[in-house]
Design a protein around this motif. Structure first.
Motif, mmCIF file in Angstrom:
data_model
loop_
_atom_site.group_PDB
_atom_site.id
_atom_site.type_symbol
_atom_site.label_atom_id
_atom_site.label_comp_id
_atom_site.label_asym_id
_atom_site.label_seq_id
_atom_site.Cartn_x
_atom_site.Cartn_y
_atom_site.Cartn_z
ATOM 1 N N ASN A 112 -6.736 -1.441 -1.275
ATOM 2 C CA ASN A 112 -5.910 -0.280 -1.608
ATOM 3 C C ASN A 112 -5.030 -0.552 -2.825
ATOM 4 O OD1 ASN A 112 -6.870 1.342 0.454
ATOM 5 N ND2 ASN A 112 -5.272 0.774 1.900
ATOM 6 N N VAL A 113 -4.406 -1.733 -2.854
ATOM 7 C CA VAL A 113 -3.526 -2.086 -3.974
ATOM 8 C C VAL A 113 -4.322 -2.170 -5.273
ATOM 9 C CG1 VAL A 113 -2.029 -3.881 -4.930
ATOM 10 C CG2 VAL A 113 -1.852 -3.272 -2.502
ATOM 11 N N SER A 142 -5.873 -3.769 2.880
ATOM 12 C CA SER A 142 -4.649 -3.552 2.100
ATOM 13 C C SER A 142 -4.844 -3.968 0.648
ATOM 14 C CB SER A 142 -3.486 -4.334 2.718
ATOM 15 O OG SER A 142 -3.158 -3.852 4.002
ATOM 16 N N THR A 191 0.830 -1.208 0.000
ATOM 17 C CA THR A 191 0.000 0.000 0.000
ATOM 18 C C THR A 191 0.863 1.256 0.000
ATOM 19 O OG1 THR A 191 -0.159 0.089 2.424
ATOM 20 C CG2 THR A 191 -1.828 -1.198 1.264
#
Length: 273
Positions: free
Chosen positions: A135-136, A132, A82
């Motif tokens: 987000n990626v 996470s 992230t």
């Protein structure tokens, strides 16, 4: 006057249907005989870093030319990816190579192994992995909307094959093999939930794929680890090439295979128009 068939269709309508069926048949034959080149970027942890040879062999044996970009970083976590600095090279590669149509992500395993028991995070690690991964994926889609993404969910590991593996397994997850396998399966459930939030993110439950490839009946068998025949020598966590091939063969059936067939059909009609 248009003459209708017994089914209520005119001759011209029936002729149009026949032509459409013939074109679809031709397109399907083209998809099977002239499979598109697959350009894929892989990112994430040591699984992503180590499976490229097996992935390329799988794609070539399925009849594709294959070009791979490997951005795997052994030991990396989903949380680490992230960070904009970690993801920057991947995003730049995707922007600079618009013919890359596939991304494979292998992340989440190290978050669990480094935190589940070692840092006492327990089940709270799973929603952290979920956040996470979102987000990626969102960062990737911000530069390449609509790109096809496969989100890897791992398979059973093997914390039985050596004394060192037994000690590592006790340190990072605890419990017996059945318990450890259910922790990995819990991670798979979280990863599947992330994939379900996007129309172009795919996931397959690979629990027991390597067991089945090794001939273990009724796989997945949670009381057993992945056989040593499919794991790296003395390696508790990483498959060998045979193991990765079994996994990529399963992934191909739900990701590269259907999507490349769609691509071939699109290209056929574009050329015919």
């Amino acid at each position: 006057m248009n003459q209708r068939t017994n089914g209520g269709m005119t001759r011209w309508q029936r002729l149009g249907l026949v032509v459409a069926v013939m074109m679809l048949g031709a397109a399907l034959m083209a998809a099977d005989c002239d499979k598109p080149e697959i350009k894929v970027l892989t990112l994430g942890d040591s699984w992503a870093a180590g499976w490229d040879t097996a992935l390329e062999k799988e794609l070539r044996e399925e009849g594709h030319k294959a070009t791979l970009w490997n951005k795997g970083i052994p030991g990396s976590t989903a949380a680490a990816w992230t960070n904009d600095a970690v993801l920057f090279d991947t995003l730049a590669t995707l922007v600079g190579n618009l013919d890359i149509k596939y991304v494979m992500i292998s992340l989440g395993g190290n978050d669990v192994l480094q935190n589940y028991k070692v840092n006492g995070v327990g089940d709270a690690i799973f929603p952290q992995v979920n956040a996470s991964l979102h987000n990626v994926i969102n960062d990737i889609l911000s530069v390449r909307p609509g790109i096809n993404i496969y989100l890897n969910g791992y398979d059973f590991l093997n914390f039985e094959q050596t004394t060192e593996c037994i000690l590592i397994g006790e340190e990072v997850l605890g419990g017996n093999t059945d318990y450890k396998n259910h922790v990995i399966a819990r991670l798979q459930d979280e990863i599947a939930a992330v994939a379900a939030d996007y129309p172009n993110v795919y996931n397959r439950n690979n629990m027991g794929v390597m067991q089945a490839d090794a001939g273990i009946p009724f796989a997945p068998v949670y009381a057993l680890p992945t056989p040593t025949s499919h794991m790296g020598s003395g390696d508790c966590i990483h498959p060998n090439e045979k193991g990765y091939r079994a996994i990529h063969d399963a992934i191909y059936d739900v990701f590269f295979g259907p999507l490349s067939a769609d691509q071939a059909i699109e290209e056929f009609f574009e050329q015919a128009s």
